[in-house]
Design an enzyme around this catalytic site. Structure first.
Site, short mmCIF file in Angstrom:
data_model
loop_
_atom_site.label_atom_id
_atom_site.label_comp_id
_atom_site.label_asym_id
_atom_site.label_seq_id
_atom_site.Cartn_x
_atom_site.Cartn_y
_atom_site.Cartn_z
N GLY A 94 -22.14 -27.93 -19.80
CA GLY A 94 -21.15 -27.13 -19.10
C GLY A 94 -19.82 -27.82 -19.05
N GLY A 140 -16.54 -31.46 -14.68
CA GLY A 140 -16.37 -31.34 -13.22
C GLY A 140 -17.23 -30.30 -12.54
N GLU A 186 10.11 -14.63 -11.74
CA GLU A 186 8.80 -14.68 -11.07
C GLU A 186 8.53 -13.39 -10.31
OE1 GLU A 186 6.75 -16.85 -11.90
OE2 GLU A 186 8.19 -18.14 -12.91
P1 ATP Z 1 -17.90 -34.39 -16.56
O1 ATP Z 1 -18.48 -33.41 -17.54
O2 ATP Z 1 -16.41 -34.46 -16.63
O3 ATP Z 1 -18.58 -35.74 -16.56
P2 ATP Z 1 -19.50 -33.46 -14.33
O4 ATP Z 1 -19.94 -32.07 -14.61
O5 ATP Z 1 -20.51 -34.54 -14.55
O6 ATP Z 1 -18.13 -33.76 -15.09
P3 ATP Z 1 -19.42 -34.46 -11.68
O7 ATP Z 1 -19.06 -35.85 -12.05
O8 ATP Z 1 -20.83 -34.20 -11.30
O9 ATP Z 1 -18.99 -33.48 -12.83
O10 ATP Z 1 -18.47 -33.94 -10.49
C1 ATP Z 1 -17.26 -34.60 -10.14
C2 ATP Z 1 -17.00 -34.41 -8.66
O11 ATP Z 1 -16.69 -33.04 -8.38
C3 ATP Z 1 -18.20 -34.72 -7.79
O12 ATP Z 1 -18.20 -36.06 -7.39
C4 ATP Z 1 -18.04 -33.79 -6.61
O13 ATP Z 1 -17.16 -34.34 -5.65
C5 ATP Z 1 -17.35 -32.59 -7.20
N1 ATP Z 1 -18.29 -31.53 -7.60
C6 ATP Z 1 -18.45 -31.05 -8.87
N2 ATP Z 1 -19.35 -30.06 -8.88
C7 ATP Z 1 -19.80 -29.90 -7.62
C8 ATP Z 1 -20.74 -29.04 -7.01
N3 ATP Z 1 -21.40 -28.12 -7.73
N4 ATP Z 1 -20.96 -29.15 -5.68
C9 ATP Z 1 -20.28 -30.06 -4.95
N5 ATP Z 1 -19.36 -30.91 -5.47
C10 ATP Z 1 -19.11 -30.84 -6.78
#
Ligand code: ATP
Length: 495
Positions: free
Chosen positions: A108, A111, A337
């Site tokens: 996915g 973040g 705008e």
């Molecule tokens: P990447 O692909 O860039 O590594 P990722 O999908 O692994 O990103 P995470 O590192 O898990 O993303 O999320 C980064 C931060 O965003 C988390 O530490 C949290 O604070 C917030 N976050 C992301 N998704 C969620 C969620 N579904 N619920 C709560 N917090 C979230």
């Protein structure tokens, strides 16, 4: 470990050569070369430590995290938990003759919580948990990546055995770095060897001890880059999609990240969630954080709805630009705008969340929209309305100030893209056709026709509200910003 053995062997050889009076020159040269390589690689060539996070103790850098701390990803959590159940309740899986899963791929956009899911999985299974990133395996020296893969799996098995556990979970973030289609990389032999080793380890072929099962959880933003061999059943058995959250999901994530923040009564998190269309979990975390920072900066101990609006603009557009345009330019930005805002509001009432002429990032001004629903499909009518809103800025400049400006270049290219999308999806008057096989003139004619229709529609909406636009533009030049409610109230007033 390997380094220590090699150093010991080298010192022994030097001492022995000295004792028997042999020439130590070649040995010293080899030693010097090895030191140089180690210095150049920052000591990373041979030894690589992987973060071991035990599910039981949750030691290391991860703090205990549960699936309840992850919002808006019910489907992903459900799929993951189901897969992890086979590890937790191994007996029932064995009774049913279920082959244990070897790999789960979390796929996915950035973040969205993939790392969080993996960390929650570690706590949930209470299994030994090791984490690594795809880039940890990439080195320019042949064979080093493959060795690191072997070490990672060996460490996982050894750590599980030492804790009396039969299962270990390995989390590999950014797996696309090491799992891309073989033969693609410039130094492809090294990349291919690393990936081959991962395939071997996942098949369990090289395992000296088969009493410990290893489950690999990997994360990627680019499933399309992965080698098909990695994706075949029996390796990554499950591909769990971790998508951008919908409005309800965004609300859940906002609730998680504001749980310990003092919110004023006027903060409507459901409204904030609706307006935060397209935000990932990481954006929402940043939004809640920025809102709290703004409140603190203003000397308040409570976060207001205004702080959330300002924080949303900051997260979308970036920090405010300090340099202010001169009065004439400011008026132009306001008229531009307001053109977007007025047309958007007329075509979709309630769609404007705010209009601003305080520059942020690269934008001199902007309109923030509050979408009614999370659209995943668009009809021709909706795309045509989008085109109309996009060209409304420059149309407004022309009608009210006499001529357009270069400020519309981005809008125009987006409007042209939208028109091309109509043709590409077979929604134009030409019907279902291939853009490539269409005569060029005909293609241009259709695209230009769609954009022109948008301009004419925008022009008629703007001309009918010219006086309100001028009045609101003067207000914006003074006050910089108008929220959605005041904008709608002004728009409804008679000219
Ligand atoms: P990447 O692909 O860039 O590594 P990722 O999908 O692994 O990103 P995470 O590192 O898990 O993303 O999320 C980064 C931060 O965003 C988390 O530490 C949290 O604070 C917030 N976050 C992301 N998704 C969620 C969620 N579904 N619920 C709560 N917090 C979230």
């Amino acid at each position: 470990m390997v380094k220590a053995i090699l150093m010991g062997a080298w010192s022994g050889a030097v001492l022995f050569s000295l004792a028997v009076g042999a020439d130590v020159g070649p040995l010293l040269a080899v030693g010097g070369l090895a030191v140089l390589v180690e210095l150049l690689t920052g000591g990373r060539l041979l030894d690589r430590k992987f973060t071991i996070l035990s599910g039981n103790s949750d030691s290391g850098r991860a703090k205990a995290l549960s699936f309840a701390d992850i919002g808006g990803q019910q489907v992903a959590v459900r799929e993951l938990v189901e897969a992890l159940e086979f590890i937790k309740n191994e007996r029932s899986a064995v009774r049913m003759g279920i082959r244990p899963l070897r790999g789960i791929l979390l796929a996915g956009p950035p973040g969205t919580g993939k790392t969080l899911l993996a960390r929650a999985a570690a706590s949930y299974t209470q299994a030994v948990f090791l984490s690594a990133s795809g880039s940890d395996f990439i080195e320019m020296y042949a064979g080093v990546g493959a060795k690191r893969v072997r070490d990672l799996f060996a460490s996982a098995r050894a750590a599980a055995a030492s804790q009396g556990s039969r299962t270990a979970v390995i989390f590999i973030d950014e797996i696309d770095v090491l799992g891309a289609v073989r033969g693609r990389h410039a130094s492809h032999m090294e990349y291919d060897q690393t990936l081959n080793q991962l395939l071997v380890e996942m098949d369990g072929l090289s395992a000296v001890r088969d009493d410990v099962r290893v489950l690999v959880i990997a994360a990627t933003n680019r499933v399309d880059l992965l080698d098909p061999a990695l994706l075949r059943p029996g390796r990554f058995d499950r591909i769990v999609s971790v998508d951008l959250p919908d409005a309800q999901g965004r609300l859940e994530i906002l609730r998680i990240h504001t749980a310990r923040k003092p919110l004023a009564n006027d903060v409507d998190l459901a409204k904030v969630a609706r307006e935060a269309y397209g935000f990932s979990g990481a954006h929402l975390e940043s939004l809640a954080n920025e809102a709290a920072i703004l409140a603190l900066r203003a000397g308040r101990n409570i976060i207001t709805s205004e702080d959330f609006s300002e924080a949303m603009e900051k997260v979308i557009m970036g920090e405010r630009i300090q340099r202010k345009p001169d009065d004439e330019q400011l008026m132009r930005v306001a008229v531009h705008e307001l053109g977007h805002a007025v047309v958007s509001e007329v075509l979709e009432p309630g769609s404007v969340a705010s209009v601003t002429v305080a520059g942020r990032g690269k934008a001199l001004g902007y309109v923030r929209h509050s979408p009614r629903s999370d659209l995943s499909l668009e009809t021709r009518g909706q795309i045509e309305r989008r085109i109309c809103v996009l060209v409304a800025g420059v149309v407004s400049e022309r009608l009210i100030l006499g001529e357009g400006s270069t400020g519309a270049s981005q809008d125009i290219s987006q409007a042209l893209d939208a028109a091309r999308l109509i043709v590409k999806c077979g929604l134009s008057d030409a019907g279902i056709v291939s853009e490539d096989d269409m005569p060029k003139e005909r293609y241009h004619e259709i695209i230009a026709g769609l954009v022109k229709a948008g301009q004419e529609r925008a022009a008629s909406i703007i001309s009918a509200r010219r006086d309100q636009i001028v009045r609101m533009a003067e207000f914006l030049c003074r006050e910089e910003r108008m929220d959605g409610e005041s904008f709608r109230a002004e728009l409804c007033q008679a000219a």
